[in-house]
Design a protein around this motif. Structure first.
Motif, PDB file in Angstrom:
ATOM      1  N   ARG A 133      -6.963 -14.490   1.882  1.00  0.00           N
ATOM      2  CA  ARG A 133      -6.495 -13.827   2.514  1.00  0.00           C
ATOM      3  C   ARG A 133      -7.509 -13.085   3.285  1.00  0.00           C
ATOM      4  N   VAL A 136     -10.129 -10.053   4.421  1.00  0.00           N
ATOM      5  CA  VAL A 136     -10.642  -8.951   3.647  1.00  0.00           C
ATOM      6  C   VAL A 136     -11.680  -8.358   4.884  1.00  0.00           C
ATOM      7  N   TRP A 165     -11.173  -3.328   3.175  1.00  0.00           N
ATOM      8  CA  TRP A 165      -9.697  -3.404   2.973  1.00  0.00           C
ATOM      9  C   TRP A 165      -9.200  -4.809   3.320  1.00  0.00           C
ATOM     10  N   ARG A 166      -8.138  -5.102   2.477  1.00  0.00           N
ATOM     11  CA  ARG A 166      -7.668  -6.361   2.484  1.00  0.00           C
ATOM     12  C   ARG A 166      -6.197  -6.266   3.377  1.00  0.00           C
ATOM     13  N   ASP A 176      -2.363  -5.075   2.655  1.00  0.00           N
ATOM     14  CA  ASP A 176      -2.076  -4.409   1.093  1.00  0.00           C
ATOM     15  C   ASP A 176      -1.226  -3.036   1.530  1.00  0.00           C
ATOM     16  N   THR A 177      -1.373  -2.444   2.643  1.00  0.00           N
ATOM     17  CA  THR A 177      -0.466  -1.154   2.661  1.00  0.00           C
ATOM     18  C   THR A 177       0.788  -1.509   3.498  1.00  0.00           C
ATOM     19  N   ARG A 206       0.554  -9.268   5.845  1.00  0.00           N
ATOM     20  CA  ARG A 206      -0.725 -10.157   5.227  1.00  0.00           C
ATOM     21  C   ARG A 206      -1.061 -11.077   6.384  1.00  0.00           C
TER      22      ARG A 206
END
Length: 119
Positions: free
Chosen positions: A56, A58, A68-69, A72-73, A77
């Motif tokens: 994924r 990042v 920050w990936r 995630d928020t 994705r």
């Protein structure tokens, strides 16, 4: 939900990447299948390694000065399917399967939704 597909982290490949004075390298994110350019993010050696290991994206946030990936928020994705570096080693290309509405923080599918010379 798409599955993570880690990519082998090889020291020889990582040694080819050239980071700027801040330890960053630009990463172009392109959608698998459509070829759409979704976004440009910045990576450190650590976030590149995590991206390959986790499958994924990042990134390094220059404004927040933290990792920050993607998704995630927001839930939007990016699942990495291929990772490449250019002939000079100073730009990355990540080919991803985009999950969710899109890559842009505005909610647009791509960050490149505006054109010069149009309304």
């Amino acid at each position: 939900m798409p599955a993570a597909t880690p990519i082998e982290v090889r020291a020889d490949d990582l040694a080819q990447v050239r980071y700027d004075a801040d330890g960053l390298v630009p990463a172009i994110v392109q959608e698998q299948g459509t070829g759409d350019v979704l976004m440009l993010g910045w990576m450190t050696e650590a976030t590149l390694r995590r991206t390959l290991e986790e499958g994924r994206t990042v990134f390094w946030s220059r404004s927040r000065q933290e990792e920050w990936r993607k998704g995630d928020t927001s839930g939007d994705r990016q699942w990495v399917r291929e990772a490449r570096y250019d002939c000079d080693g100073d730009t990355l290309l990540l080919i991803v399967e985009q999950e969710g509405a899109g890559a842009c923080h505005t909610g647009a599918h791509s960050c490149f939704f505006r054109s010069f010379g149009t309304g």
